[in-house]
Enzyme design. Structure first.
Site, short mmCIF file in Angstrom:
data_model
loop_
_atom_site.label_atom_id
_atom_site.label_comp_id
_atom_site.label_asym_id
_atom_site.label_seq_id
_atom_site.Cartn_x
_atom_site.Cartn_y
_atom_site.Cartn_z
N SER A 55 0.87 -1.17 0.00
CA SER A 55 0.00 0.00 0.00
C SER A 55 0.90 1.22 0.00
CB SER A 55 -0.87 0.01 1.26
OG SER A 55 -1.54 1.24 1.42
N TYR A 68 -1.80 -0.36 10.66
CA TYR A 68 -1.99 -0.83 9.29
C TYR A 68 -0.72 -0.56 8.48
CZ TYR A 68 -3.66 -1.09 4.48
OH TYR A 68 -3.80 -1.41 3.15
#
Length: 198
Positions: A55, A68
């Protein structure tokens, strides 16, 4: 292609530990399990591709999304080491860093209220949640174009080590890396003084 993952949000101080561990199980350890399972066959054939979907958050950490980001930073590190370990066996590794893509990834935030035990972080987390809810269905990234970009990257000779997908993600990564370089270089003297005198 390791694409499983889920985004949890919460403060570093207050996030529930079981949620934190569950996030690492899915976003990091599941990727390792699949990767380790396919490597013997790839080594036997002398070829193969591993595409780990990280990501933009794996290169740019954000408040409220730190854990995250930590799972995705871990994917970045493992992919970098793995790339060099398996290259002699004909196996290639690409790390993909998508920005905001128009998938159902943000849908769950509307039904997931802020569950933060420390009131001091509530406002920050409400802003994080509102951002994701507001973006749901309007993310600029096109999943089909993103998939085609990954296929095109794999076809390059040589292929890239990582591929950032999306304009805003690309800009955020470049800004972060350039700022990190400025910060590191600003302290070069301190860094180099840490060795024994020669």
């Amino acid at each position: 292609v390791n694409n499983a993952g889920r985004g949890w949000y919460g403060s570093i101080e207050g996030m529930d530990e079981s949620a934190l561990r569950a996030m690492f199980e899915l976003n990091f350890f599941a990727v390792l399990s699949v990767t380790r399972a396919v490597l013997p066959g790839m080594r036997a054939r002398g070829k193969g591709w591993i595409v780990n979907v990280s990501s933009v958050a794996g290169l740019v950490s954000a408040p409220g999304f730190g854990y995250y980001s930590a799972t995705k930073f871990a994917i970045e590190a493992v992919s970098d080491a793995l790339r060099d370990e398996v290259a002699p066996h004909g196996i290639s590794v690409l790390t993909v860093e998508p920005g905001a893509f128009r998938t159902n990834a943000y849908t769950g935030f509307a039904n997931e209220p802020v569950n933060e035990p420390i009131p001091d972080y509530h406002d920050m987390l409400e802003r994080v949640r509102a951002t994701f809810i507001g973006m749901d269905g309007a993310q600029p990234g096109d999943p089909r174009r993103g998939a085609r970009a990954v296929i095109a990257a794999i076809a390059q000779d040589p292929p890239p080590r990582r591929l950032v997908l999306g304009n805003s993600g690309y800009d955020a990564v470049i800004d972060t890396l350039e700022n990190n370089l400025v910060d590191i270089r600003a302290n070069e003297t301190l860094s180099r003084r840490a060795d024994f005198p020669t």
